[in-house]
Design a protein around this motif. Structure first.
Motif: not given
Length: 195
Positions: A50-68, A72-75
């Protein structure tokens, strides 16, 4: 706005993050920040996203953040090269971060240049020493004590707020959108005989 940050040395930074829409606090009511709690990897990802207005990630990179709530921020952080996770397939979003790990996230997010100055006496064994020194050279940290960074210390939410606010100040604001000017061509009256 938060009731639990009164008197904190980081209160101004916490309130600045709230005013900028970077944080909603730590509870459902949005009236607490939990300044003395350790900041988790997921929370830090959301703050930086949010602070740096990073663009969203297109790929769901990790298996342990589903539903977190931080997925979106992690990706976005993974897509920006800020994190490779805590191993190849996981991010460990609920794990509390060390001060050195926070330094690494911020240094990478800002793409800070390497520093030739070793600012602290207690980070030589840290794998994040370069990131810590880059933050210090950029003026984002003065350490935890005279000449020390406390790299393995827990990064509390209030200190993370100060790191993020300082990072936000290094990033130039996005230019305001400019309304296109409509140019109306001047019409020259011509005698009908030349048409």
């Amino acid at each position: 706005v938060f009731f639990d940050d009164d008197g904190s040395i980081h209160e101004d930074a916490i309130e600045e993050l709230r005013a900028a829409g970077v944080t909603d606090g730590c509870n459902h009511n949005g009236d607490a920040f939990c300044p003395n709690d350790g900041v988790t990897r997921g929370e830090m990802a959301k703050l930086l996203f949010r602070a740096l207005a990073l663009p969203p990630g297109e790929v769901d990179r990790f298996v342990d953040d589903d539903g977190s709530p931080f997925e979106a921020a992690i990706n976005a952080l993974a897509a920006a090269g800020v994190t490779n996770g805590c191993d190849e397939a996981t991010f460990c979003p609920d794990r509390v971060m060390s001060r050195a790990e926070v330094a690494a996230f911020i240094s990478r997010a800002l793409e800070l240049p390497a520093s030739e100055i070793d600012h602290f006496v207690d980070d030589a064994e840290s794998p994040f020493q370069d990131d810590i020194n880059a933050l210090a050279t950029a003026g984002l940290t003065h350490g935890c004590d005279e000449g020390r960074f406390c790299p393995s210390g827990i990064a509390v939410r209030s200190a993370a707020a100060s790191f993020v606010v300082r990072a936000m100040r290094l990033v130039p604001p996005a230019p305001e959108p400019v309304e296109p000017k409509v140019v109306v061509p001047k019409i020259r009256l011509v005698s009908a005989r030349f048409l």
